[in-house]
Scaffold this motif. Structure first.
Motif, PDB file in Angstrom:
ATOM      1  N   VAL A 391      53.447   6.922 -31.120  1.00 56.46           N
ATOM      2  CA  VAL A 391      53.385   7.862 -32.240  1.00 56.46           C
ATOM      3  C   VAL A 391      53.780   9.257 -31.765  1.00 56.46           C
ATOM      4  O   VAL A 391      53.518   9.636 -30.620  1.00 56.46           O
ATOM      5  N   ARG A 392      54.394  10.012 -32.654  1.00 53.29           N
ATOM      6  CA  ARG A 392      54.689  11.419 -32.379  1.00 53.29           C
ATOM      7  C   ARG A 392      54.213  12.271 -33.551  1.00 53.29           C
ATOM      8  O   ARG A 392      54.048  11.787 -34.676  1.00 53.29           O
ATOM      9  N   VAL A 393      53.991  13.558 -33.257  1.00 54.65           N
ATOM     10  CA  VAL A 393      53.561  14.512 -34.277  1.00 54.65           C
ATOM     11  C   VAL A 393      54.787  15.213 -34.856  1.00 54.65           C
ATOM     12  O   VAL A 393      55.677  15.642 -34.117  1.00 54.65           O
ATOM     13  N   VAL A 394      54.822  15.337 -36.164  1.00 52.67           N
ATOM     14  CA  VAL A 394      55.855  16.119 -36.844  1.00 52.67           C
ATOM     15  C   VAL A 394      55.199  17.416 -37.317  1.00 52.67           C
ATOM     16  O   VAL A 394      54.222  17.379 -38.066  1.00 52.67           O
ATOM     17  N   ARG A 395      55.731  18.554 -36.837  1.00 54.47           N
ATOM     18  CA  ARG A 395      55.125  19.853 -37.154  1.00 54.47           C
ATOM     19  C   ARG A 395      56.116  20.734 -37.899  1.00 54.47           C
ATOM     20  O   ARG A 395      57.335  20.548 -37.811  1.00 54.47           O
ATOM     21  N   ASP A 396      55.569  21.735 -38.622  1.00 53.92           N
ATOM     22  CA  ASP A 396      56.430  22.690 -39.293  1.00 53.92           C
ATOM     23  C   ASP A 396      56.839  23.791 -38.326  1.00 53.92           C
ATOM     24  O   ASP A 396      56.507  23.750 -37.130  1.00 53.92           O
ATOM     25  N   ASN A 398      55.785  26.664 -37.959  1.00 57.63           N
ATOM     26  CA  ASN A 398      54.646  27.430 -37.435  1.00 57.63           C
ATOM     27  C   ASN A 398      53.796  26.618 -36.459  1.00 57.63           C
ATOM     28  O   ASN A 398      52.763  27.099 -35.987  1.00 57.63           O
ATOM     29  N   GLY A 399      54.224  25.378 -36.196  1.00 60.56           N
ATOM     30  CA  GLY A 399      53.472  24.548 -35.270  1.00 60.56           C
ATOM     31  C   GLY A 399      52.342  23.777 -35.905  1.00 60.56           C
ATOM     32  O   GLY A 399      51.585  23.103 -35.211  1.00 60.56           O
ATOM     33  N   LYS A 400      52.189  23.844 -37.214  1.00 61.26           N
ATOM     34  CA  LYS A 400      51.128  23.114 -37.897  1.00 61.26           C
ATOM     35  C   LYS A 400      51.550  21.667 -38.118  1.00 61.26           C
ATOM     36  O   LYS A 400      52.683  21.381 -38.497  1.00 61.26           O
ATOM     37  N   THR A 401      50.607  20.738 -37.861  1.00 63.06           N
ATOM     38  CA  THR A 401      50.904  19.319 -38.006  1.00 63.06           C
ATOM     39  C   THR A 401      51.116  18.960 -39.473  1.00 63.06           C
ATOM     40  O   THR A 401      50.283  19.258 -40.333  1.00 63.06           O
ATOM     41  N   ILE A 402      52.248  18.287 -39.750  1.00 56.14           N
ATOM     42  CA  ILE A 402      52.530  17.826 -41.111  1.00 56.14           C
ATOM     43  C   ILE A 402      52.096  16.372 -41.266  1.00 56.14           C
ATOM     44  O   ILE A 402      51.345  16.022 -42.178  1.00 56.14           O
ATOM     45  N   TYR A 403      52.557  15.522 -40.354  1.00 57.83           N
ATOM     46  CA  TYR A 403      52.177  14.108 -40.409  1.00 57.83           C
ATOM     47  C   TYR A 403      52.439  13.461 -39.056  1.00 57.83           C
ATOM     48  O   TYR A 403      53.064  14.057 -38.163  1.00 57.83           O
ATOM     49  N   TYR A 404      51.913  12.229 -38.909  1.00 62.37           N
ATOM     50  CA  TYR A 404      52.180  11.416 -37.731  1.00 62.37           C
ATOM     51  C   TYR A 404      53.247  10.384 -38.100  1.00 62.37           C
ATOM     52  O   TYR A 404      53.260   9.851 -39.207  1.00 62.37           O
ATOM     53  N   GLU A 405      54.110  10.064 -37.133  1.00 67.19           N
ATOM     54  CA  GLU A 405      55.150   9.064 -37.344  1.00 67.19           C
ATOM     55  C   GLU A 405      55.090   8.091 -36.176  1.00 67.19           C
ATOM     56  O   GLU A 405      55.217   8.504 -35.014  1.00 67.19           O
ATOM     57  N   GLY A 406      54.868   6.788 -36.481  1.00 71.07           N
ATOM     58  CA  GLY A 406      54.634   5.863 -35.386  1.00 71.07           C
ATOM     59  C   GLY A 406      55.188   4.477 -35.596  1.00 71.07           C
ATOM     60  O   GLY A 406      55.571   4.081 -36.700  1.00 71.07           O
ATOM     61  N   ILE A 407      55.216   3.710 -34.478  1.00 69.89           N
ATOM     62  CA  ILE A 407      55.642   2.313 -34.455  1.00 69.89           C
ATOM     63  C   ILE A 407      54.469   1.479 -33.959  1.00 69.89           C
ATOM     64  O   ILE A 407      53.794   1.848 -32.992  1.00 69.89           O
ATOM     65  N   VAL A 408      54.227   0.330 -34.616  1.00 67.53           N
ATOM     66  CA  VAL A 408      53.096  -0.538 -34.296  1.00 67.53           C
ATOM     67  C   VAL A 408      53.622  -1.908 -33.884  1.00 67.53           C
ATOM     68  O   VAL A 408      54.483  -2.485 -34.558  1.00 67.53           O
TER      69      VAL A 408
END
Length: 648
Positions: A391-396, A398-408
């Motif tokens: 999983v990786r973090v997608v941020r705006d 300003n560095g604020k987390t928008i959502y997680y994007e991952g593979i299972v």
């Protein structure tokens, strides 16, 4: 006039004759000195550590540890080497006195004591010692003052260097800035002075920057002069920086600028302007990029929907934003819509161990991505499976987390196989540790073979269960094993308690050794936690006494009349593992043979030890001397019965 007060001085007198101690004590105490006494070398060393005397009067000739040996040990210690030592001697041998001075003696007093000589020599050494302390304190004071001065100089140099560095950095920053930066002094709507800061370039709309004493209308374009003055005036009054965007027609091209006006002094502002025309041009490019992005997104969706592995996007608080069909199949749902409707909180509904999800979130927020994060989760039908998430973090911006994007990935089969393999490995490891000491098992697993260590000092104990042979003749095999297991299990617990190593049992015989580097006591204190010669022997002796008590308790419970015949010897051995199969840890050497003879030539219910073992513990345990006995291979030997511990 003396440099010291006798009542403040503590003198340690060391002599093996109490009469000499009494005489010297009266001489010193009548003069006002405080005194302490020791009757041998070891006691003297202990007293020095405990009371830290100002002077030591040390008898030259003493049994066990003489005065020269005591003096040598004290002079080797950096903390006590400055204490002056006066030797007490009845010898007229100059060689002894020369040797004493070589060892570090300050003076000597001859026996029988003469009061005037004693007091004169004592006062002389204490005066020298007092003067030495004063000089040392003065030196330390000067050193501290010098150190403070050096520190202050270094701090000032450091501050000056930092200021120069900051100045260079600021100048470098200004020179690299592509904007124009001007300090404008405003008085009565007039520009009294312009100070152009050394920036990289100058905006093209300020062509007359060199001109001084202009009005704002002259300096700026007439249409914007009033606006500029109002902004500058507001910045000065509010003491705040004001941002402003404006456009100018330059060379028949409409250009956009952004400016900041910051208060600098009572009637001055700093004006910074930047050409942002390219930003507006980028808007057209952004629109083209968005169209390309839409095409790419359509292609991405096609790939996601046809992927074998599960793919998802989720909010940090645990809601799915989007999932593919593969993830729904892995979790046992009929469709991606059904999965997203059912799981409204990933943390509490999906993970078997909710703390695992918390660990996942902490890791991904710190690192920005997580690879191969394994967890056990619930499927729709409450089955549990193992998954691996990348999983990786997608941020705006300003560095604020928008959502997680991952593979299972479903790793249940692999995980089950790993757990089975780990269980087999753990069982093998446990079996090996039950056969061999842990450190030996590690060495054997690393490929070392054979293993042989020479150990300088161990205590070997052999115990034989007297009367068990006759008992066994009328018992069933299972009854014999139960009885032996009960007795030897108690012995094993004692060995673990005292930090001894059980070597083996042969029939109804039991062998245990103290002092091997493979074991330590399970209960230790500061006084008994070391592996000293006395400590090794003491723990072995205590176990032997406890074994006798264990047999008494066993007989009372099981209505039997067994007795233990125990033999103990101490010395060096060779310990290790030999062969290529059915490994066992064993000991070899004369020490083992003699310990076995002590058991076989002993008496039921008693503990027979050698003279060497007796010498180790004669001050700590109660022994009874036995008449000399004939020992095979050793001849006549004087042995002892171990009776009890003096601590009891």
């Amino acid at each position: 006039m003396t440099l010291f007060n006798p009542t403040d001085c503590l003198i340690l007198v060391v002599d093996d004759l109490h009469q000499n101690l009494q005489v010297m004590g009266r001489i010193l105490e009548l003069t006002g000195y405080k005194t302490s006494f020791a009757t041998n070398g070891k006691q003297a060393l202990s007293s020095v550590h405990a009371i830290q005397p100002d002077l030591i009067l040390l008898d030259l000739m003493m049994p066990e540890m003489n005065g020269l040996e005591v003096c040598e040990k004290l002079k080797e210690n950096s903390y006590f080497c400055q204490i002056p030592i006066i030797f007490l001697t009845a010898s007229n041998d100059k060689a002894d006195l020369i040797q004493a001075f070589k060892k570090g003696a300050a003076d000597y007093i001859t026996k029988p004591f003469k009061v005037a000589e004693v007091l004169a020599r004592v006062e002389n050494q204490l005066s020298l010692r007092s003067l030495q302390k004063q000089l040392q304190q003065q030196a330390e004071t000067l050193q501290d003052a010098n150190q403070r001065l050096q520190t202050e100089i270094m701090e000032r140099q450091f501050i000056e260097e930092r200021l120069m560095t900051y100045e260079k950095r600021i100048r470098t920053v200004f020179e690299a800035i592509p904007d124009i930066s001007i300090i404008i002094h405003i008085q009565d709507r007039n520009i009294g002075d312009l100070e152009v800061l050394p920036t990289h370039s100058i905006c093209s709309d300020l062509e007359n920057i060199e001109q001084l004493n202009q009005t704002i209308e002259q300096f700026f374009h007439a249409k914007t002069a009033t606006v500029w003055f109002e902004i500058a005036d507001r910045a000065l009054k509010t003491k705040n920086t004001i941002n402003y965007e404006y456009s100018l027609n330059i060379n028949n091209q409409n250009k956009w600028f952004t400016a900041t006006i910051s208060p600098f002094e009572d009637s001055s502002v700093i004006f910074v302007a930047r050409d942002i025309s390219d930003v507006y041009n980028e808007l057209r490019l952004r629109k083209q990029a968005e169209e390309a992005l839409q095409l790419a997104e359509q292609s991405y969706r096609s790939i996601v929907e046809n992927a074998i592995e599960g793919i998802y996007q989720s909010t940090p608080d645990g809601r799915y934003i989007n999932v593919n069909s593969a993830l729904a199949r892995i979790y046992g749902y009929s469709s991606r819509e059904a999965l997203m409707e059912s799981i409204i909180n990933i943390d509490t509904q999906l993970y078997v161990n909710q703390n695992r999800r918390s660990e996942f979130r902490r890791a991904i927020e710190i690192k920005g991505e997580v690879s191969g994060f394994e967890s056990m989760i619930y499927c729709q039908d409450r089955r549990t499976i193992w998954i691996s998430e990348t999983v990786r973090v997608v941020r705006d911006t300003n560095g604020k987390t928008i959502y997680y994007e991952g593979i299972v990935s479903d790793i249940t089969e692999r995980k089950v196989a790993q757990e089975a393999l780990k269980f087999q490995h753990d069982q093998t490891e446990l079996l090996l540790l039950n056969i061999l000491p842990p450190s030996i098992a590690v060495r054997l697993q690393s490929g070392e073979n054979p293993i042989a260590d020479h150990i300088e000092e161990v205590s070997v104990l052999f115990a034989d269960l007297v009367g068990f042979t006759e008992f066994s003749s009328c018992q069933t095999p299972i009854e014999i094993v139960v009885i032996l297991n009960t007795i030897f299990s108690d012995f094993d617990q004692l060995a673990q308690h005292y930090g001894l190593e059980k070597i083996k049992t042969i029939g109804d015989a039991y062998m245990v050794v103290g002092g091997l580097p493979t074991s330590e006591p399970t209960t230790q204190t500061e006084s008994d936690s070391g592996q000293s010669i006395v400590d090794i022997a003491a723990r072995t002796a205590k176990m032997a006494l406890d074994m006798q008590q264990s047999i008494i308790k066993f007989n009372s419970k099981w209505k039997q009349t067994f007795q233990l015949r125990i033999g103990i010897h101490c010395g060096s051995v060779v310990a290790g593992v030999i062969g290529i199969s059915k490994f066992s840890y064993d000991l070899w050497g004369d020490t083992v043979n003699v310990a076995s003879r002590m058991e076989s030539t002993g008496s039921p219910g008693k503990i027979q030890v050698t003279g060497a073992f007796y010498d180790r513990l004669k001050h700590h345990f109660v022994f009874e001397q036995r008449s000399a006995i004939s020992v095979k291979g050793k001849g006549e030997m004087l042995t002892y019965w171990l009776i009890s511990s003096l601590d009891e």
